[in-house]
Design an enzyme around this catalytic site. Sequence first.
Site, short mmCIF file in Angstrom:
data_model
loop_
_atom_site.label_atom_id
_atom_site.label_comp_id
_atom_site.label_asym_id
_atom_site.label_seq_id
_atom_site.Cartn_x
_atom_site.Cartn_y
_atom_site.Cartn_z
N LYS A 175 82.69 36.19 41.29
CA LYS A 175 84.30 35.37 40.45
C LYS A 175 85.20 35.56 41.46
O LYS A 175 85.74 36.68 42.10
CB LYS A 175 84.26 36.12 39.20
CG LYS A 175 84.99 34.94 38.20
CD LYS A 175 83.95 33.71 38.17
CE LYS A 175 84.88 32.90 37.49
NZ LYS A 175 83.72 32.68 35.91
P1 NAD Z 1 90.81 24.72 31.19
O1 NAD Z 1 91.92 25.24 32.35
O2 NAD Z 1 90.35 23.63 32.00
O3 NAD Z 1 91.41 24.87 29.86
C1 NAD Z 1 91.82 26.25 28.79
C2 NAD Z 1 92.53 25.60 28.05
O4 NAD Z 1 92.18 26.22 26.89
C3 NAD Z 1 94.07 25.01 28.16
O5 NAD Z 1 93.12 23.22 27.55
C4 NAD Z 1 94.38 26.04 27.95
O6 NAD Z 1 96.08 25.01 27.22
C5 NAD Z 1 93.64 26.54 26.57
N1 NAD Z 1 94.68 27.65 26.10
C6 NAD Z 1 94.72 29.01 27.13
N2 NAD Z 1 95.55 30.01 25.89
C7 NAD Z 1 94.78 28.79 24.63
C8 NAD Z 1 95.43 30.19 23.52
N3 NAD Z 1 95.39 31.11 23.64
N4 NAD Z 1 94.91 28.66 22.63
C9 NAD Z 1 94.34 27.99 22.24
N5 NAD Z 1 94.39 27.23 23.56
C10 NAD Z 1 94.71 27.88 24.96
O7 NAD Z 1 89.80 26.09 31.47
P2 NAD Z 1 87.94 25.27 31.87
O8 NAD Z 1 87.52 25.17 33.00
O9 NAD Z 1 87.74 24.71 30.46
O10 NAD Z 1 87.85 27.28 30.92
C11 NAD Z 1 87.85 27.56 29.86
C12 NAD Z 1 87.02 28.63 29.18
O11 NAD Z 1 85.33 28.22 29.70
C13 NAD Z 1 86.88 29.94 30.14
O12 NAD Z 1 86.67 31.01 30.03
C14 NAD Z 1 85.39 29.80 31.22
O13 NAD Z 1 85.41 30.73 32.25
C15 NAD Z 1 85.07 29.22 30.66
N6 NAD Z 1 83.96 28.03 31.64
C16 NAD Z 1 84.10 27.39 32.14
C17 NAD Z 1 83.01 26.97 32.97
C18 NAD Z 1 83.27 25.66 34.28
O14 NAD Z 1 82.47 24.54 35.00
N7 NAD Z 1 85.23 25.36 33.76
C19 NAD Z 1 82.02 27.30 33.08
C20 NAD Z 1 81.52 27.91 32.11
C21 NAD Z 1 82.48 28.62 31.89
#
Ligand code: NAD
Length: 419
Positions: free
Chosen positions: A109
Site C-alpha cells: 500500500k
Molecule cells: P473514494 O475516494 O472514491 O470515495 C470515498 C468516499 O467516502 C467519498 O465519497 C467521500 O466523500 C466519502 N467519505 C469520506 N469521509 C466520509 C465520512 N466521514 N462519512 C461518509 N463518507 C465519507 O474511495 P474508494 O476508492 O471508494 O474507497 C473507499 C473505501 O473502499 C476505502 O476504505 C478503500 O480502501 C476501500 N477500497 C477501495 C477499493 C477501490 O478499488 N477503489 C478497493 C478495495 C477497497
Amino acid sequence: MLTTKSAGNAYDVALENFDAAADALQLDNDTREMIKYPERVLTVTVPVRMDDGHIRRFEAYRVQHSSVRGPAKGGIRYHPQVTLDEVKALATWMTWKCAVVNIPFGGAKGGITCDPKHMSLGELERMTRRYTSAILPLIGPEQDIPAPDVYTNSQTMAWIMDTYSMTKGYPIPGVVTGKPISLGGSLGRNEATGRGVFYTIQSACDHLLMSLKGATVVVQGFGNAGSIAAQLLYEAGAKVIAVSDSTGCVYNPHGLDIHNLMHLKALTGKVAGFPEAESIRPEELLALECDVLIPAALENTIHAENAGAVRARIIAEAANGPLTPAADRILEAKGVFIIPDILCNAGGVTVSYFEWVQDEQHLFWEAQDVYNRLERVMKTSFRDVLKIHEERPAPMRLAANMLGVGRVAEAVKLRGIYP
Ligand code: NAD
C-alpha cells in the site's frame, strides 16, 4: 468535514486480526515471524512547487507487506489523515485479501499525507510524479503494482505509468492497474470493487435465505466502492434508503433514486442537497434499521461507542477496516452477519489482477468476460470463507483471515528461508 475515524490505530487492529487467525490455525512461531510484519517500509519526502510558486513538502509512504505469493499489490491513498501505521495496516490486509481470492499477489500500500481536495490538478500531477520517482526502485510489473485508493483515480495511475515508463525509456502499462482503458486498463476495473461487494451481498442473502429484492440498504461513503455497490443493488431491486459522503447524509425511507443521486454527485461532488430526501446526521445514518449496511468510507468508522446502535442484518465491508475489534464483538453478539473487508472488497484487486494479466499478454477481454470471471472468483471465495465459518465454527472475519493467513503460511513454508 464529517468526523470519519475514531482514534483507533488500524495497524494494531491488523496485528490483532493476524494473531487471532494464527492462533486459530495453530501456526508455529517461525512461520508467524516470517509473515506477520512488512517486508519493506519506505518513507519519502515529496517536495512540490505549488501554483503560488512556493515549495511544499509532503510526507509519503510505500509499504510492501508480502511478496511470498507473488508481486506486492496495493493502492495509493491521498488523504490528510494518512499515517505510516495506516499504510502498514492497509498493506497487511492486502496480503490476506489477495490470498483469500487466491490470486498470485502479495500485499502493499502507499499513501501521501495531503489534502487533495484543496490542490489543483497541476499540483496533484507534480506531487504524483515526484512521489513515483521517489518510490521507483520498489515498483514494477514484476515487483510491486500500485492501484487507486481513496482520492486517487485512473488519472493518477496514468501519471504514475507515464513517469515510470519515461524513466525506463519504453511504455510499461503493467506497472499500475486501474489505468484508463486507452492506456491498457481493463474494462470493468473502475466498477470492480462495488461489483464484488454486490456479489458477496448476493451470496450472503442466499445463505441467510433473504431476498435482495426490496431489501433496505444504507451506504456510508458514496465514492467509487460505495456508489457502484449502491447502483447495482438498486438495479437488482433493493431499496437504498440512505447514503452519505464527506459532505452530508441523505435519507428517504421509500428509497433513493440512485441514478439521479450519482448524477448529482458527478455534477456537484456532493450527495448533500439531493431533492426528495431529508438530511440526517452521520450517527443517525449508522443507526437506521436496514437489511444491509455498507460502510464504504474509511477505517474505524464503527467503534465501541456507536456499534450498539447499529440495526442492520448484514454488514458488507466495502471499506478496509471500517469496524474496530470492539465493534466486531458487539455486532457479533447481536447476530449481525459480517462480510469482512478482505473478502467483501476484494473485487477491486481481482480485476486489477485481470488487468495485469491482460497487460502482460497484450490481449484484452470483453466487459462481460471480466464480470463473469469476477463473479466466479467472488462467489467461490465467499463459499470458501463460509465453509470455515460453519465448520469450525468461527466468525466470518476470523474465517477469512484463517483462509488468507493459512494460504500465505503454506507458501512461505514451501519457499523456506533465504539464505
Ligand atoms: P473514494 O475516494 O472514491 O470515495 C470515498 C468516499 O467516502 C467519498 O465519497 C467521500 O466523500 C466519502 N467519505 C469520506 N469521509 C466520509 C465520512 N466521514 N462519512 C461518509 N463518507 C465519507 O474511495 P474508494 O476508492 O471508494 O474507497 C473507499 C473505501 O473502499 C476505502 O476504505 C478503500 O480502501 C476501500 N477500497 C477501495 C477499493 C477501490 O478499488 N477503489 C478497493 C478495495 C477497497
